[in-house]
Design a protein around this motif. Structure first.
Motif, mmCIF file in Angstrom:
data_model
loop_
_atom_site.group_PDB
_atom_site.id
_atom_site.type_symbol
_atom_site.label_atom_id
_atom_site.label_comp_id
_atom_site.label_asym_id
_atom_site.label_seq_id
_atom_site.Cartn_x
_atom_site.Cartn_y
_atom_site.Cartn_z
ATOM 1 N N GLY A 174 31.001 -10.884 -28.698
ATOM 2 C CA GLY A 174 29.662 -10.550 -28.241
ATOM 3 C C GLY A 174 28.887 -9.866 -29.341
ATOM 4 O O GLY A 174 29.459 -9.392 -30.326
ATOM 5 N N PRO A 175 27.560 -9.775 -29.190
ATOM 6 C CA PRO A 175 26.704 -9.223 -30.231
ATOM 7 C C PRO A 175 26.540 -7.716 -30.174
ATOM 8 O O PRO A 175 25.829 -7.138 -30.987
ATOM 9 C CB PRO A 175 25.367 -9.914 -29.962
ATOM 10 N N ASP A 176 27.207 -7.069 -29.210
ATOM 11 C CA ASP A 176 27.044 -5.621 -29.045
ATOM 12 C C ASP A 176 28.279 -5.061 -28.349
ATOM 13 O O ASP A 176 29.110 -5.813 -27.823
ATOM 14 C CB ASP A 176 25.779 -5.313 -28.242
ATOM 15 N N PRO A 177 28.409 -3.726 -28.331
ATOM 16 C CA PRO A 177 29.595 -3.123 -27.706
ATOM 17 C C PRO A 177 29.760 -3.492 -26.238
ATOM 18 O O PRO A 177 30.890 -3.692 -25.763
ATOM 19 C CB PRO A 177 29.344 -1.619 -27.877
ATOM 20 N N GLU A 178 28.660 -3.566 -25.510
ATOM 21 C CA GLU A 178 28.760 -3.862 -24.080
ATOM 22 C C GLU A 178 29.496 -5.163 -23.820
ATOM 23 O O GLU A 178 30.389 -5.243 -22.958
ATOM 24 C CB GLU A 178 27.360 -3.924 -23.457
ATOM 25 N N PRO A 221 22.791 -16.649 -29.305
ATOM 26 C CA PRO A 221 21.643 -16.393 -30.195
ATOM 27 C C PRO A 221 21.676 -15.001 -30.807
ATOM 28 O O PRO A 221 21.411 -14.828 -32.005
ATOM 29 C CB PRO A 221 20.435 -16.587 -29.272
ATOM 30 N N ALA A 222 21.995 -13.991 -30.001
ATOM 31 C CA ALA A 222 22.048 -12.621 -30.522
ATOM 32 C C ALA A 222 23.210 -12.446 -31.495
ATOM 33 O O ALA A 222 23.116 -11.673 -32.459
ATOM 34 C CB ALA A 222 22.176 -11.625 -29.369
ATOM 35 N N LEU A 223 24.308 -13.172 -31.278
ATOM 36 C CA LEU A 223 25.449 -13.084 -32.194
ATOM 37 C C LEU A 223 25.098 -13.689 -33.551
ATOM 38 O O LEU A 223 25.501 -13.183 -34.603
ATOM 39 C CB LEU A 223 26.659 -13.799 -31.591
ATOM 40 N N VAL A 224 24.320 -14.770 -33.541
ATOM 41 C CA VAL A 224 23.838 -15.359 -34.793
ATOM 42 C C VAL A 224 22.972 -14.353 -35.547
ATOM 43 O O VAL A 224 23.105 -14.184 -36.769
ATOM 44 C CB VAL A 224 23.053 -16.661 -34.524
ATOM 45 N N GLU A 225 22.097 -13.668 -34.841
ATOM 46 C CA GLU A 225 21.235 -12.658 -35.478
ATOM 47 C C GLU A 225 22.068 -11.527 -36.072
ATOM 48 O O GLU A 225 21.790 -11.056 -37.189
ATOM 49 C CB GLU A 225 20.239 -12.113 -34.450
ATOM 50 N N VAL A 237 31.989 -21.197 -33.873
ATOM 51 C CA VAL A 237 32.132 -21.136 -32.423
ATOM 52 C C VAL A 237 33.343 -21.970 -32.043
ATOM 53 O O VAL A 237 33.370 -23.186 -32.270
ATOM 54 C CB VAL A 237 30.868 -21.668 -31.721
ATOM 55 N N LEU A 238 34.360 -21.320 -31.501
ATOM 56 C CA LEU A 238 35.613 -21.978 -31.176
ATOM 57 C C LEU A 238 35.670 -22.326 -29.696
ATOM 58 O O LEU A 238 35.457 -21.455 -28.841
ATOM 59 C CB LEU A 238 36.797 -21.066 -31.515
ATOM 60 N N GLN A 239 35.960 -23.566 -29.388
ATOM 61 C CA GLN A 239 36.150 -23.939 -28.003
ATOM 62 C C GLN A 239 37.420 -23.294 -27.446
ATOM 63 O O GLN A 239 38.439 -23.195 -28.132
ATOM 64 C CB GLN A 239 36.245 -25.459 -27.866
ATOM 65 N N TYR A 240 37.350 -22.865 -26.207
ATOM 66 C CA TYR A 240 38.470 -22.213 -25.523
ATOM 67 C C TYR A 240 39.626 -23.199 -25.395
ATOM 68 O O TYR A 240 39.455 -24.320 -24.923
ATOM 69 C CB TYR A 240 38.015 -21.767 -24.147
ATOM 70 N N LEU A 241 40.821 -22.771 -25.815
ATOM 71 C CA LEU A 241 42.022 -23.586 -25.660
ATOM 72 C C LEU A 241 42.950 -22.909 -24.648
ATOM 73 O O LEU A 241 43.170 -21.694 -24.718
ATOM 74 C CB LEU A 241 42.745 -23.750 -27.000
ATOM 75 N N ALA A 270 19.360 -22.139 -37.593
ATOM 76 C CA ALA A 270 19.840 -20.768 -37.650
ATOM 77 C C ALA A 270 19.762 -20.235 -39.073
ATOM 78 O O ALA A 270 19.831 -21.000 -40.042
ATOM 79 C CB ALA A 270 21.280 -20.690 -37.140
ATOM 80 N N PRO A 271 19.645 -18.911 -39.247
ATOM 81 C CA PRO A 271 19.544 -18.325 -40.594
ATOM 82 C C PRO A 271 20.855 -18.363 -41.372
ATOM 83 O O PRO A 271 20.860 -18.100 -42.567
ATOM 84 C CB PRO A 271 19.111 -16.879 -40.309
ATOM 85 N N ILE A 272 21.951 -18.659 -40.706
ATOM 86 C CA ILE A 272 23.258 -18.815 -41.355
ATOM 87 C C ILE A 272 23.889 -20.096 -40.828
ATOM 88 O O ILE A 272 23.494 -20.607 -39.772
ATOM 89 C CB ILE A 272 24.191 -17.623 -41.053
ATOM 90 N N PRO A 273 24.882 -20.645 -41.518
ATOM 91 C CA PRO A 273 25.580 -21.813 -40.971
ATOM 92 C C PRO A 273 26.303 -21.456 -39.665
ATOM 93 O O PRO A 273 27.001 -20.448 -39.591
ATOM 94 C CB PRO A 273 26.576 -22.172 -42.070
ATOM 95 N N VAL A 274 26.109 -22.270 -38.650
ATOM 96 C CA VAL A 274 26.809 -22.116 -37.375
ATOM 97 C C VAL A 274 27.578 -23.401 -37.117
ATOM 98 O O VAL A 274 27.006 -24.490 -37.123
ATOM 99 C CB VAL A 274 25.829 -21.845 -36.216
ATOM 100 N N ARG A 275 28.869 -23.266 -36.902
ATOM 101 C CA ARG A 275 29.719 -24.444 -36.723
ATOM 102 C C ARG A 275 30.426 -24.370 -35.387
ATOM 103 O O ARG A 275 30.858 -23.301 -34.967
ATOM 104 C CB ARG A 275 30.761 -24.528 -37.849
ATOM 105 N N LEU A 276 30.564 -25.516 -34.750
ATOM 106 C CA LEU A 276 31.293 -25.608 -33.495
ATOM 107 C C LEU A 276 32.591 -26.345 -33.733
ATOM 108 O O LEU A 276 32.582 -27.471 -34.238
ATOM 109 C CB LEU A 276 30.460 -26.357 -32.448
#
Length: 325
Positions: A174-178, A221-225, A237-241, A270-276
């Motif tokens: 997640g993008p934050d502690p919560e 989106p927030a994690l990308v930021e 981004v890893l698919q759940y196994l 995105a401002p950085i490479p994002v891969r699935l």
């Protein structure tokens, strides 16, 4: 593998990759992303430095499509112990761990097997006191080496790792502690972010990895930021196994590959490479367990197709995505 990219100043750096021939084709293994690339250009065998943008421009290929019995790369999980207790963990905590000398033997066997790259995972690999010795054995064998970690011990170990590994992959949910701490425990987000900053400060190419779940998808989106602000090279981004401790959660948390592609595509430029990494991408993936046994994902990534002792390169041999020898 779905990818969204943007050009940043991070693209100008040179990084170490593993190079060799597979089925008569030049193969380049990127320890930062875990991707295999195909090249028609002659390259030296072993560890070589290439420009970041040059690596990314090479066409991606599933290792099985190269038609060679030796895997391009393996994931080695020499430890099942962890300082966190994540309910979606892929590890089977019932697997016994080898002792110090036996781990060294496994490292030597992997190093001499002909694989181009090794990702050292767990459990939490930074809990292994003699991890630098194991990493040195892999590097001396010509492997491009990465470490996958929850990041909490990175601040104290980043300096030693920087002299030995070619990339670090840090897990965030997640993008934050919560949101992150909900899955990994109180204080784990702050510790992981401190670890990421320490790795970058010591010049280690750094990638954030996140397991895509229904409960976390809205935070992408927030994690990308966040990843962009931290200055990492990219987000995978890893698919759940449905393996290990996390198998019971699969029914409620798995996202289909089609929906996962839509989620990543919706991020736009995105401002950085994002891969699935879809489940199809993970088919045939080879893992060396903490007990020295080798297993491989089935074609549908719902189970294990092979389990055998690691005795040398022959025990890693595979003929296709189904994991058959």
């Amino acid at each position: 593998m779905t990818t969204t990219t943007a050009t940043t100043g991070r693209a100008s750096a040179r990084r170490i990759v593993g190079c060799g021939a597979r089925g008569g084709t030049g193969a380049v293994y990127d320890p930062l992303t875990g991707l295999t690339h195909r090249t028609d250009q002659p390259l030296s065998t072993g560890r070589i430095a290439l420009a970041h943008e040059g690596i990314a421009s090479l066409p991606e290929v599933h290792p099985a499509e190269l038609g060679d019995v030796t895997p391009v790369s393996v994931c080695w999980s020499p430890i099942v112990r962890c300082n966190l207790a994540c309910p979606h963990c892929l590890d089977d905590k019932s697997v016994p761990e080898l002792g110090r000398s036996e781990r060294a033997e496994v490292a030597a066997r992997i190093a001499s097997s002909g694989v181009l790259g090794v990702d050292v995972s767990g459990g939490e690999p930074l809990l292994i006191r003699n991890l630098p010795t194991l990493l040195d054995a892999l590097v001396d064998g010509g492997c491009a080496v990465s470490v996958t970690t929850n990041g909490t011990h990175l601040p104290r170990r980043a300096e030693a790792l920087a002299r030995r590994i070619d990339a670090i992959r840090v897990s965030l949910d997640g993008p934050d502690p919560e949101h992150h701490d909900h899955w990994r425990g109180e204080g784990s987000f702050a510790a992981a972010v401190s670890g990421i900053r320490a790795a970058i400060a010591h010049g280690i190419p750094t990638q954030i990895q996140t397991v895509l779940m229904r409960s976390t998808a809205s935070g992408l989106p927030a994690l990308v930021e966040l990843a962009d602000r931290l200055g990492v090279h990219g987000l995978t981004v890893l698919q759940y196994l449905p393996f290990g401790e996390g198998a019971p959660l699969a029914i409620t948390e798995q996202v289909s590959d089609e929906d996962a592609r839509h989620l990543v595509a919706a991020l736009g430029a995105a401002p950085i490479p994002v891969r699935l990494r879809t489940r199809a991408d993970a088919a045939g993936f080879t893992v060396v367990r903490a007990d020295g046994q080798v297993w491989r994902n089935t074609p549908d990534t719902t189970g294990i197709a092979a389990l055998r002792p690691l005795t040398g390169s022959v025990s890693l041999a595979v003929t296709g995505r189904d994991g058959s020898a």
